[in-house]
Design a protein around this motif. Structure first.
Motif, PDB file in Angstrom:
ATOM      1  N   GLU A  57       1.291  -0.953   0.065  1.00  0.00           N
ATOM      2  CA  GLU A  57       0.077  -0.179  -0.085  1.00  0.00           C
ATOM      3  C   GLU A  57       0.728   1.297  -0.047  1.00  0.00           C
ATOM      4  OE1 GLU A  57      -3.647   2.084   3.166  1.00  0.00           O
ATOM      5  OE2 GLU A  57      -3.268  -0.322   2.384  1.00  0.00           O
ATOM      6  N   LEU A  58       0.842   1.768  -1.325  1.00  0.00           N
ATOM      7  CA  LEU A  58       1.144   4.115  -0.786  1.00  0.00           C
ATOM      8  C   LEU A  58       0.807   4.349   0.624  1.00  0.00           C
ATOM      9  CD1 LEU A  58       2.868   5.564  -2.758  1.00  0.00           C
ATOM     10  CD2 LEU A  58       0.085   6.512  -3.441  1.00  0.00           C
ATOM     11  N   GLU A  59       1.964   5.115   0.771  1.00  0.00           N
ATOM     12  CA  GLU A  59       2.068   5.557   2.180  1.00  0.00           C
ATOM     13  C   GLU A  59       2.685   7.155   2.621  1.00  0.00           C
ATOM     14  OE1 GLU A  59       4.500   3.608   5.049  1.00  0.00           O
ATOM     15  OE2 GLU A  59       3.523   1.331   4.629  1.00  0.00           O
ATOM     16  N   VAL A  85       5.982   7.356   0.010  1.00  0.00           N
ATOM     17  CA  VAL A  85       6.400   5.507   0.132  1.00  0.00           C
ATOM     18  C   VAL A  85       5.904   4.774  -0.767  1.00  0.00           C
ATOM     19  CG1 VAL A  85       8.131   4.231   1.470  1.00  0.00           C
ATOM     20  CG2 VAL A  85       8.000   6.486   2.208  1.00  0.00           C
ATOM     21  N   LEU A  86       6.253   3.521  -1.401  1.00  0.00           N
ATOM     22  CA  LEU A  86       5.674   2.601  -1.880  1.00  0.00           C
ATOM     23  C   LEU A  86       6.347   1.084  -1.205  1.00  0.00           C
ATOM     24  CD1 LEU A  86       3.236   1.562  -3.234  1.00  0.00           C
ATOM     25  CD2 LEU A  86       4.339   1.768  -5.438  1.00  0.00           C
ATOM     26  N   LEU A 122      11.443  -6.492   1.901  1.00  0.00           N
ATOM     27  CA  LEU A 122      10.856  -5.359   1.587  1.00  0.00           C
ATOM     28  C   LEU A 122      11.145  -4.258   1.026  1.00  0.00           C
ATOM     29  CD1 LEU A 122       7.802  -5.160   4.715  1.00  0.00           C
ATOM     30  CD2 LEU A 122       7.582  -5.128   1.768  1.00  0.00           C
ATOM     31  N   ALA A 123      11.092  -3.635  -0.479  1.00  0.00           N
ATOM     32  CA  ALA A 123      12.420  -2.673  -0.708  1.00  0.00           C
ATOM     33  C   ALA A 123      11.083  -1.127  -0.369  1.00  0.00           C
ATOM     34  CB  ALA A 123      12.608  -3.164  -2.075  1.00  0.00           C
ATOM     35  N   PHE A 124      11.356  -0.487   0.138  1.00  0.00           N
ATOM     36  CA  PHE A 124      10.365   0.301   0.628  1.00  0.00           C
ATOM     37  C   PHE A 124      11.639   1.761  -0.785  1.00  0.00           C
ATOM     38  CE2 PHE A 124      10.290  -2.017   4.176  1.00  0.00           C
ATOM     39  CZ  PHE A 124       8.658  -1.509   4.482  1.00  0.00           C
ATOM     40  N   TYR A 125      10.446   2.633  -1.638  1.00  0.00           N
ATOM     41  CA  TYR A 125      10.587   2.507  -2.287  1.00  0.00           C
ATOM     42  C   TYR A 125      10.313   4.257  -2.051  1.00  0.00           C
ATOM     43  CZ  TYR A 125      12.531  -0.293  -5.907  1.00  0.00           C
ATOM     44  OH  TYR A 125      13.798  -1.024  -6.054  1.00  0.00           O
ATOM     45  N   ALA A 126      11.239   5.630  -1.776  1.00  0.00           N
ATOM     46  CA  ALA A 126      10.966   7.208  -1.765  1.00  0.00           C
ATOM     47  C   ALA A 126      10.422   7.393  -2.769  1.00  0.00           C
ATOM     48  CB  ALA A 126      11.889   7.571  -0.985  1.00  0.00           C
ATOM     49  N   LEU A 127       9.632   8.136  -3.212  1.00  0.00           N
ATOM     50  CA  LEU A 127       9.109   8.270  -4.887  1.00  0.00           C
ATOM     51  C   LEU A 127       9.387  10.106  -4.550  1.00  0.00           C
ATOM     52  CD1 LEU A 127       7.599   5.662  -5.304  1.00  0.00           C
ATOM     53  CD2 LEU A 127       8.723   6.410  -7.288  1.00  0.00           C
ATOM     54  N   CYS A 164      15.810   4.580  -2.147  1.00  0.00           N
ATOM     55  CA  CYS A 164      15.359   2.813  -1.523  1.00  0.00           C
ATOM     56  C   CYS A 164      16.394   2.042  -0.229  1.00  0.00           C
ATOM     57  CB  CYS A 164      15.602   1.457  -2.495  1.00  0.00           C
ATOM     58  SG  CYS A 164      14.559   0.235  -2.670  1.00  0.00           S
ATOM     59  N   GLN A 165      14.461   1.786   0.432  1.00  0.00           N
ATOM     60  CA  GLN A 165      15.584   1.656   2.140  1.00  0.00           C
ATOM     61  C   GLN A 165      15.452  -0.589   1.704  1.00  0.00           C
ATOM     62  OE1 GLN A 165      14.002   2.344   5.260  1.00  0.00           O
ATOM     63  NE2 GLN A 165      15.362   1.051   7.076  1.00  0.00           N
TER      64      GLN A 165
END
Length: 142
Positions: free
Chosen positions: A91-93, A100-101, A114-119, A132-133
């Motif tokens: 879920e997009l946050e 963060v997706l 889990l890759a936490f992509y910051a956009l 990306c974390q």
């Protein structure tokens, strides 16, 4: 029966209007982010440094200066992004002006992450990957 037809038509029109109002305004943005991340992951998986680099935010580009340096860093420190076999979006946050997706990944050797992509938006208004974390994913217990 003829008098029911206008009533049914009216109900259908009202129902379609309610659906349009209920639509989440972030759905289109989330679709755009999914496409952007998918394109970068595909490029990383195939070893196409230039294509992966194209989706990086200018701040990332400023840090690594070239597509080759960027790809080398990914291959060394974020190896699951180059060796995944399955991805699933979470879920997009919202995160202030950014988003963060989270993306669940399974690698070719069955490891899960889990890759936490910051956009973030660029000065030109385009959305790009700003970071990306990557963390190990532990499936919930039974």
């Amino acid at each position: 029966m003829r008098s029911l037809l206008p009533l049914l038509l009216c109900c259908l029109l009202l129902a379609s209007g309610v659906q349009a109002e209920d639509a989440d305004p972030n759905d289109e943005l989330e679709d755009q982010f999914r496409q952007l991340i998918t394109q970068q992951l595909s490029a990383l998986r195939s070893g196409d440094a230039e294509a992966a680099w194209a989706w990086a935010h200018p701040n990332i580009k400023g840090r690594f200066l070239t597509a080759d340096r960027f790809y080398t860093m990914i291959a060394r420190q974020y190896q699951p992004l180059t060796e995944f076999s399955v991805i699933r979006f979470r879920e997009l946050e919202a995160a202030g002006d950014n988003w963060v997706l989270p993306v669940w990944l399974r690698t070719d050797d069955d490891q899960q992450y889990l890759a936490f992509y910051a956009l973030s938006q660029t000065n030109q208004g385009e959305w790009r990957i700003a970071g990306c974390q990557l963390v190990d994913y532990q499936p919930p217990g039974i």
